[in-house]
Scaffold this motif. Structure first.
Motif, PDB file in Angstrom:
ATOM      1  N   LEU A   1     -26.692   3.916  41.396  1.00  0.00           N
ATOM      2  CA  LEU A   1     -26.021   3.094  40.380  1.00  0.00           C
ATOM      3  C   LEU A   1     -24.623   3.622  40.078  1.00  0.00           C
ATOM      4  CD1 LEU A   1     -29.020   2.361  38.029  1.00  0.00           C
ATOM      5  CD2 LEU A   1     -27.799   0.728  39.479  1.00  0.00           C
ATOM      6  N   TYR A   2     -24.452   4.921  40.141  1.00  0.00           N
ATOM      7  CA  TYR A   2     -23.116   5.499  39.952  1.00  0.00           C
ATOM      8  C   TYR A   2     -22.205   5.098  41.118  1.00  0.00           C
ATOM      9  CZ  TYR A   2     -19.346   8.897  39.775  1.00  0.00           C
ATOM     10  OH  TYR A   2     -18.104   9.488  39.756  1.00  0.00           O
ATOM     11  N   ASN A   3     -22.701   5.226  42.332  1.00  0.00           N
ATOM     12  CA  ASN A   3     -21.909   4.868  43.519  1.00  0.00           C
ATOM     13  C   ASN A   3     -21.574   3.384  43.562  1.00  0.00           C
ATOM     14  OD1 ASN A   3     -21.788   7.492  44.477  1.00  0.00           O
ATOM     15  ND2 ASN A   3     -23.629   7.269  45.729  1.00  0.00           N
ATOM     16  N   ALA A   4     -22.418   2.554  42.952  1.00  0.00           N
ATOM     17  CA  ALA A   4     -22.183   1.102  42.918  1.00  0.00           C
ATOM     18  C   ALA A   4     -21.334   0.699  41.708  1.00  0.00           C
ATOM     19  CB  ALA A   4     -23.514   0.367  42.887  1.00  0.00           C
ATOM     20  N   ASP A   5     -20.810   1.673  40.975  1.00  0.00           N
ATOM     21  CA  ASP A   5     -19.978   1.426  39.793  1.00  0.00           C
ATOM     22  C   ASP A   5     -20.719   0.697  38.675  1.00  0.00           C
ATOM     23  OD1 ASP A   5     -17.740   2.741  40.801  1.00  0.00           O
ATOM     24  OD2 ASP A   5     -17.046   0.946  41.845  1.00  0.00           O
ATOM     25  N   VAL A   6     -22.031   0.864  38.632  1.00  0.00           N
ATOM     26  CA  VAL A   6     -22.821   0.299  37.541  1.00  0.00           C
ATOM     27  C   VAL A   6     -22.818   1.274  36.365  1.00  0.00           C
ATOM     28  CG1 VAL A   6     -25.122  -0.451  36.830  1.00  0.00           C
ATOM     29  CG2 VAL A   6     -24.245  -1.071  39.086  1.00  0.00           C
ATOM     30  N   LEU A   7     -22.912   2.565  36.678  1.00  0.00           N
ATOM     31  CA  LEU A   7     -22.906   3.603  35.653  1.00  0.00           C
ATOM     32  C   LEU A   7     -21.640   4.441  35.776  1.00  0.00           C
ATOM     33  CD1 LEU A   7     -26.586   4.881  35.973  1.00  0.00           C
ATOM     34  CD2 LEU A   7     -25.658   3.367  34.222  1.00  0.00           C
ATOM     35  N   SER A   8     -21.042   4.757  34.649  1.00  0.00           N
ATOM     36  CA  SER A   8     -19.845   5.589  34.647  1.00  0.00           C
ATOM     37  C   SER A   8     -20.228   7.054  34.514  1.00  0.00           C
ATOM     38  CB  SER A   8     -18.924   5.185  33.485  1.00  0.00           C
ATOM     39  OG  SER A   8     -19.557   5.491  32.251  1.00  0.00           O
ATOM     40  N   ASP A   9     -19.292   7.913  34.870  1.00  0.00           N
ATOM     41  CA  ASP A   9     -19.565   9.341  34.734  1.00  0.00           C
ATOM     42  C   ASP A   9     -19.786   9.730  33.281  1.00  0.00           C
ATOM     43  OD1 ASP A   9     -16.914   8.792  34.181  1.00  0.00           O
ATOM     44  OD2 ASP A   9     -16.122  10.519  35.251  1.00  0.00           O
ATOM     45  N   SER A  10     -19.033   9.151  32.376  1.00  0.00           N
ATOM     46  CA  SER A  10     -19.197   9.503  30.962  1.00  0.00           C
ATOM     47  C   SER A  10     -20.559   9.069  30.421  1.00  0.00           C
ATOM     48  CB  SER A  10     -18.074   8.907  30.117  1.00  0.00           C
ATOM     49  OG  SER A  10     -18.038   7.507  30.248  1.00  0.00           O
ATOM     50  N   ALA A  11     -21.076   7.929  30.867  1.00  0.00           N
ATOM     51  CA  ALA A  11     -22.395   7.472  30.418  1.00  0.00           C
ATOM     52  C   ALA A  11     -23.492   8.392  30.938  1.00  0.00           C
ATOM     53  CB  ALA A  11     -22.648   6.042  30.875  1.00  0.00           C
ATOM     54  N   ILE A  12     -23.383   8.804  32.189  1.00  0.00           N
ATOM     55  CA  ILE A  12     -24.388   9.696  32.766  1.00  0.00           C
ATOM     56  C   ILE A  12     -24.366  11.041  32.055  1.00  0.00           C
ATOM     57  CG2 ILE A  12     -25.082  10.950  34.853  1.00  0.00           C
ATOM     58  CD1 ILE A  12     -23.984   8.520  36.452  1.00  0.00           C
ATOM     59  N   ILE A  13     -23.182  11.567  31.820  1.00  0.00           N
ATOM     60  CA  ILE A  13     -23.069  12.859  31.132  1.00  0.00           C
ATOM     61  C   ILE A  13     -23.601  12.760  29.709  1.00  0.00           C
ATOM     62  CG2 ILE A  13     -21.420  14.553  30.221  1.00  0.00           C
ATOM     63  CD1 ILE A  13     -19.736  13.990  32.788  1.00  0.00           C
ATOM     64  N   PHE A  14     -23.275  11.682  29.002  1.00  0.00           N
ATOM     65  CA  PHE A  14     -23.779  11.513  27.635  1.00  0.00           C
ATOM     66  C   PHE A  14     -25.300  11.429  27.634  1.00  0.00           C
ATOM     67  CE2 PHE A  14     -25.324   9.028  24.094  1.00  0.00           C
ATOM     68  CZ  PHE A  14     -24.730   9.674  23.021  1.00  0.00           C
ATOM     69  N   TRP A  15     -25.857  10.616  28.535  1.00  0.00           N
ATOM     70  CA  TRP A  15     -27.316  10.501  28.618  1.00  0.00           C
ATOM     71  C   TRP A  15     -27.927  11.869  28.892  1.00  0.00           C
ATOM     72  CZ3 TRP A  15     -30.233  11.710  32.946  1.00  0.00           C
ATOM     73  CH2 TRP A  15     -31.595  11.459  32.837  1.00  0.00           C
ATOM     74  N   TRP A  16     -27.339  12.626  29.797  1.00  0.00           N
ATOM     75  CA  TRP A  16     -27.885  13.917  30.197  1.00  0.00           C
ATOM     76  C   TRP A  16     -27.838  14.926  29.054  1.00  0.00           C
ATOM     77  CZ3 TRP A  16     -26.801  19.068  31.487  1.00  0.00           C
ATOM     78  CH2 TRP A  16     -27.674  19.661  32.395  1.00  0.00           C
TER      79      TRP A  16
END
Length: 103
Positions: free
Chosen positions: A52-67
Motif C-alpha cells: 500500500l505504501y508503494n502504491a501511494d495509498v499510505l504515506s510515510d507519515s501515516a505509517i509512522i504515526f500508526w506505528w
C-alpha cells in the motif's frame, strides 16, 4: 499471495479513498483488526502495508504515526515487529530530508 494481489488490483480505489492522514490511519487500523481476525493474513501484514505504501495509498507519515501511537492492541506486537524495518527506513528518509532542508 491472494491478499497481495487484491491490494495491487484495488490500490487505485484505495488511493482515492485515502486522501487525508485520518483515512490512512483508519485503513491501517482496519487492516490490523482484519489481519488479527484472519490468521492467514497475520503473516503477511507487513507486506500488505509495504504494498500500500508503494502504491501511494499510505504515506510515510501515516505509517509512522500508526506505528508509534495509533496501532490497536490486537496483535500489536507482532504487527509492529513486521513493519519495524519499513518504519525505520521511512524515519531515516525523513531525517535525511530534514537535514537537506537545513542546508
Amino acid at each position: 499471495a491472494r491478499a497481495l494481489r487484491q491490494i495491487q488490483r484495488h490500490s487505485d480505489v484505495l488511493e482515492v479513498l485515502t486522501t487525508e492522514p485520518k483515512s490512512e490511519i483508519a485503513l491501517l487500523k482496519h487492516m490490523q483488526q482484519y489481519a488479527h481476525n484472519e490468521i492467514r493474513l497475520t503473516r503477511v501484514f507487513g507486506r500488505m502495508v509495504l504494498e500500500l505504501y508503494n502504491a501511494d495509498v499510505l504515506s510515510d507519515s501515516a505509517i509512522i504515526f500508526w506505528w508509534t501511537k495509533g496501532a490497536k492492541p490486537e496483535g500489536k506486537s507482532g504487527f509492529l515487529k513486521q513493519t519495524e524495518a519499513l518504519v525505520k527506513k521511512l524515519q531515516e528518509e525523513e531525517d535525511d530530508d530534514d537535514d537537506d532542508d537545513e542546508e
